[in-house]
Scaffold this motif. Structure first.
Motif, PDB file in Angstrom:
ATOM      1  N   ILE A  92       0.851  -1.188   0.000  1.00  0.00           N
ATOM      2  CA  ILE A  92       0.000   0.000   0.000  1.00  0.00           C
ATOM      3  C   ILE A  92       0.884   1.234   0.000  1.00  0.00           C
ATOM      4  CG2 ILE A  92      -1.540   1.384   1.455  1.00  0.00           C
ATOM      5  CD1 ILE A  92      -2.934  -1.120   2.317  1.00  0.00           C
ATOM      6  N   GLU A  93       0.706   2.102  -0.992  1.00  0.00           N
ATOM      7  CA  GLU A  93       1.482   3.334  -1.073  1.00  0.00           C
ATOM      8  C   GLU A  93       0.670   4.396  -1.805  1.00  0.00           C
ATOM      9  OE1 GLU A  93       3.429   6.371  -0.784  1.00  0.00           O
ATOM     10  OE2 GLU A  93       4.296   4.638   0.258  1.00  0.00           O
ATOM     11  N   PRO A  94       0.219   5.453  -1.091  1.00  0.00           N
ATOM     12  CA  PRO A  94      -0.637   6.460  -1.725  1.00  0.00           C
ATOM     13  C   PRO A  94       0.108   7.425  -2.638  1.00  0.00           C
ATOM     14  CG  PRO A  94      -0.234   7.029   0.569  1.00  0.00           C
ATOM     15  CD  PRO A  94       0.349   5.662   0.367  1.00  0.00           C
ATOM     16  N   ASP A  95       1.421   7.594  -2.448  1.00  0.00           N
ATOM     17  CA  ASP A  95       2.199   8.543  -3.251  1.00  0.00           C
ATOM     18  C   ASP A  95       2.538   7.893  -4.598  1.00  0.00           C
ATOM     19  OD1 ASP A  95       4.086  10.295  -4.364  1.00  0.00           O
ATOM     20  OD2 ASP A  95       4.973  10.760  -2.413  1.00  0.00           O
ATOM     21  N   PRO A  96       2.176   8.515  -5.727  1.00  0.00           N
ATOM     22  CA  PRO A  96       2.467   7.908  -7.030  1.00  0.00           C
ATOM     23  C   PRO A  96       3.917   8.062  -7.486  1.00  0.00           C
ATOM     24  CG  PRO A  96       1.384  10.020  -7.341  1.00  0.00           C
ATOM     25  CD  PRO A  96       1.405   9.769  -5.854  1.00  0.00           C
ATOM     26  N   SER A  97       4.748   8.707  -6.718  1.00  0.00           N
ATOM     27  CA  SER A  97       6.108   9.104  -7.114  1.00  0.00           C
ATOM     28  C   SER A  97       6.934   7.960  -7.709  1.00  0.00           C
ATOM     29  CB  SER A  97       6.847   9.674  -5.901  1.00  0.00           C
ATOM     30  OG  SER A  97       8.222   9.812  -6.151  1.00  0.00           O
ATOM     31  N   ALA A  98       7.726   8.320  -8.716  1.00  0.00           N
ATOM     32  CA  ALA A  98       8.655   7.371  -9.318  1.00  0.00           C
ATOM     33  C   ALA A  98       9.953   7.272  -8.534  1.00  0.00           C
ATOM     34  CB  ALA A  98       8.960   7.785 -10.755  1.00  0.00           C
ATOM     35  N   ILE A  99      10.110   8.114  -7.525  1.00  0.00           N
ATOM     36  CA  ILE A  99      11.329   8.113  -6.713  1.00  0.00           C
ATOM     37  C   ILE A  99      11.070   7.515  -5.337  1.00  0.00           C
ATOM     38  CG2 ILE A  99      13.063   9.584  -5.588  1.00  0.00           C
ATOM     39  CD1 ILE A  99      12.817  11.477  -7.962  1.00  0.00           C
ATOM     40  N   VAL A 100       9.955   7.884  -4.706  1.00  0.00           N
ATOM     41  CA  VAL A 100       9.678   7.436  -3.342  1.00  0.00           C
ATOM     42  C   VAL A 100       8.280   6.847  -3.188  1.00  0.00           C
ATOM     43  CG1 VAL A 100      11.309   8.997  -2.231  1.00  0.00           C
ATOM     44  CG2 VAL A 100       8.982   9.794  -2.726  1.00  0.00           C
ATOM     45  N   GLY A 101       7.631   6.455  -4.276  1.00  0.00           N
ATOM     46  CA  GLY A 101       6.253   6.014  -4.185  1.00  0.00           C
ATOM     47  C   GLY A 101       5.925   4.814  -5.050  1.00  0.00           C
ATOM     48  N   ALA A 102       4.651   4.730  -5.443  1.00  0.00           N
ATOM     49  CA  ALA A 102       4.126   3.548  -6.126  1.00  0.00           C
ATOM     50  C   ALA A 102       4.855   3.231  -7.424  1.00  0.00           C
ATOM     51  CB  ALA A 102       2.630   3.737  -6.383  1.00  0.00           C
ATOM     52  N   ALA A 103       5.180   4.267  -8.199  1.00  0.00           N
ATOM     53  CA  ALA A 103       5.881   4.022  -9.466  1.00  0.00           C
ATOM     54  C   ALA A 103       7.273   3.455  -9.222  1.00  0.00           C
ATOM     55  CB  ALA A 103       5.957   5.305 -10.291  1.00  0.00           C
ATOM     56  N   ALA A 104       7.911   3.869  -8.122  1.00  0.00           N
ATOM     57  CA  ALA A 104       9.227   3.315  -7.784  1.00  0.00           C
ATOM     58  C   ALA A 104       9.110   1.828  -7.447  1.00  0.00           C
ATOM     59  CB  ALA A 104       9.823   4.081  -6.608  1.00  0.00           C
ATOM     60  N   ILE A 105       8.042   1.440  -6.749  1.00  0.00           N
ATOM     61  CA  ILE A 105       7.847   0.024  -6.412  1.00  0.00           C
ATOM     62  C   ILE A 105       7.651  -0.795  -7.683  1.00  0.00           C
ATOM     63  CG2 ILE A 105       6.471  -1.627  -5.107  1.00  0.00           C
ATOM     64  CD1 ILE A 105       5.574   0.716  -3.326  1.00  0.00           C
ATOM     65  N   ARG A 106       6.846  -0.290  -8.587  1.00  0.00           N
ATOM     66  CA  ARG A 106       6.615  -1.009  -9.849  1.00  0.00           C
ATOM     67  C   ARG A 106       7.912  -1.133 -10.650  1.00  0.00           C
ATOM     68  NH1 ARG A 106       1.662   2.289  -9.680  1.00  0.00           N
ATOM     69  NH2 ARG A 106      -0.081   0.897  -9.157  1.00  0.00           N
ATOM     70  N   LYS A 107       8.718  -0.084 -10.627  1.00  0.00           N
ATOM     71  CA  LYS A 107      10.010  -0.129 -11.326  1.00  0.00           C
ATOM     72  C   LYS A 107      10.912  -1.187 -10.703  1.00  0.00           C
ATOM     73  CE  LYS A 107      14.095   2.725 -12.316  1.00  0.00           C
ATOM     74  NZ  LYS A 107      14.724   4.051 -12.119  1.00  0.00           N
ATOM     75  N   LEU A 108      10.970  -1.234  -9.379  1.00  0.00           N
ATOM     76  CA  LEU A 108      11.785  -2.227  -8.678  1.00  0.00           C
ATOM     77  C   LEU A 108      11.312  -3.636  -8.996  1.00  0.00           C
ATOM     78  CD1 LEU A 108      13.876  -3.091  -6.559  1.00  0.00           C
ATOM     79  CD2 LEU A 108      12.167  -2.593  -4.791  1.00  0.00           C
ATOM     80  N   SER A 109      10.001  -3.832  -8.985  1.00  0.00           N
ATOM     81  CA  SER A 109       9.445  -5.146  -9.294  1.00  0.00           C
ATOM     82  C   SER A 109       9.802  -5.582 -10.716  1.00  0.00           C
ATOM     83  CB  SER A 109       7.927  -5.102  -9.111  1.00  0.00           C
ATOM     84  OG  SER A 109       7.334  -6.335  -9.454  1.00  0.00           O
ATOM     85  N   ALA A 110       9.642  -4.662 -11.677  1.00  0.00           N
ATOM     86  CA  ALA A 110       9.924  -4.982 -13.074  1.00  0.00           C
ATOM     87  C   ALA A 110      11.411  -5.245 -13.305  1.00  0.00           C
ATOM     88  CB  ALA A 110       9.440  -3.847 -13.973  1.00  0.00           C
ATOM     89  N   ALA A 111      12.274  -4.456 -12.638  1.00  0.00           N
ATOM     90  CA  ALA A 111      13.716  -4.571 -12.861  1.00  0.00           C
ATOM     91  C   ALA A 111      14.286  -5.869 -12.295  1.00  0.00           C
ATOM     92  CB  ALA A 111      14.433  -3.379 -12.234  1.00  0.00           C
ATOM     93  N   THR A 112      13.639  -6.424 -11.285  1.00  0.00           N
ATOM     94  CA  THR A 112      14.186  -7.609 -10.617  1.00  0.00           C
ATOM     95  C   THR A 112      13.363  -8.869 -10.853  1.00  0.00           C
ATOM     96  OG1 THR A 112      12.942  -7.077  -8.603  1.00  0.00           O
ATOM     97  CG2 THR A 112      15.180  -6.185  -8.782  1.00  0.00           C
ATOM     98  N   GLY A 113      12.178  -8.710 -11.433  1.00  0.00           N
ATOM     99  CA  GLY A 113      11.324  -9.869 -11.667  1.00  0.00           C
ATOM    100  C   GLY A 113      10.643 -10.397 -10.426  1.00  0.00           C
ATOM    101  N   GLN A 114      10.650  -9.628  -9.357  1.00  0.00           N
ATOM    102  CA  GLN A 114       9.972 -10.037  -8.133  1.00  0.00           C
ATOM    103  C   GLN A 114       8.576  -9.417  -8.106  1.00  0.00           C
ATOM    104  OE1 GLN A 114      10.972 -12.250  -6.183  1.00  0.00           O
ATOM    105  NE2 GLN A 114      13.195 -12.349  -6.432  1.00  0.00           N
ATOM    106  N   PRO A 115       7.512 -10.227  -8.105  1.00  0.00           N
ATOM    107  CA  PRO A 115       6.160  -9.673  -8.165  1.00  0.00           C
ATOM    108  C   PRO A 115       5.753  -8.978  -6.866  1.00  0.00           C
ATOM    109  CG  PRO A 115       6.078 -12.054  -7.900  1.00  0.00           C
ATOM    110  CD  PRO A 115       7.526 -11.697  -8.105  1.00  0.00           C
TER     111      PRO A 115
END
Length: 289
Positions: A92-115
């Protein structure tokens, strides 16, 4: 962003404050301690190799297939660590940020293959059914929430019977003067104005009111889950040895400092003596089976 901030620049967003910290050499130790560096996958791997993650594992023993919810996941490094243990993770993360928020989590997941399943909402209203998760975690989140009791009740509701809630590194201030001193000393609060702290009793009462009957409290020096990274196991042992040396011959102090029992006693003593405004506590609460 220019690292030199004028008065008119103040009250930035959280993302802007973190960018400022990353661009400011004097904030390098803070950036490292908070895992704010890029690439984000390197930060996540560094976290998983840390004494803090080792401490989390010692408390929760994550197992493949467990359902884990992280509240206020930020960059997602804690969620990623659980995902790498083959847990089914929701962040759960309300901030959409690509640095400290939801977009950063999606980037981390995609870059490492961890769902990691990302949900952009607030922790005060958890959009999952009752008895869904084996584990709920948060890291430096509860002291920011608008309603501590509501969040605790929501966590209790979505946990399965016997499930555990680990709240890591929550700031404590017992009086308005302590809170004011903590906010003055905080390295980023003057930029974005988002810091806070509750009295220790407020945290404990929120867990009790929610229905948790077993709560462990780890103060500033009690356990690596709270003390690391500024106070590593090596640092704590050195602190214990210095304290013993002030009372005993050096050779005796050095030998005693190698004892795990003595170091545990020193951790408790150091926590008892710590009255720093904004000092940290972590909590492990278990829902009755």
């Amino acid at each position: 962003m220019n690292a030199e901030l004028s008065a008119s620049d103040k009250k930035l967003s959280w993302e802007q404050a973190v960018v400022w910290a990353r661009e400011t050499p004097a904030m390098a130790s803070l950036v490292e301690a908070c895992y704010y560096e890029d690439p984000i996958e390197s930060a996540a791997r560094r976290f998983k190799a840390s004494e803090e993650w080792e401490a989390i594992v010692s408390l929760l023993n994550p197992q493949a297939g467990q359902k884990v919810l992280e509240i206020g996941a930020g960059r997602g490094i804690l969620s990623w660590a659980f995902a790498s243990e083959e847990c089914e993770v929701y962040a759960i993360e309300p901030d959409p940020s690509a640095i400290v928020g939801a977009a950063a989590i999606r980037k981390l997941s995609a870059a490492t293959g961890q769902p990691i399943n990302v949900v952009e909402t607030l922790g005060e209203r958890i959009e999952f059914s009752d008895n869904t998760f084996d584990v709920v975690v948060c890291r430096a989140v509860l002291h920011h929430v608008s309603d501590l009791k509501m969040v605790s009740r929501e966590v209790f509701r979505v946990l399965k019977p016997g499930g555990r809630f680990l709240a890591i590194k929550e700031h404590v201030a017992e009086t308005p003067d302590e809170l004011a001193a903590f906010l003055r000393a905080h390295p980023l609060h003057h930029l974005y104005g988002g810091e806070h702290a509750f009295a220790l009793g407020d945290y404990l009462q929120s867990f009790q009111v929610a229905g948790f009957t077993r709560v462990r409290n780890f103060g500033q020096f009690d356990h690596a889950v709270t003390s690391y990274p500024p106070f590593s196991e090596k640092t704590i042992r050195e602190m214990a040895e210095r304290s013993l040396t002030s009372r005993l011959p050096i050779w005796i102090a050095s030998q005693l400092a190698q004892s795990e029992f003595i170091v545990r006693l020193y951790r408790r003593w150091a926590t008892f003596r710590c009255h720093t405004p904004g000092r940290l506590h972590s909590f492990l609460a278990t829902k009755p089976a």
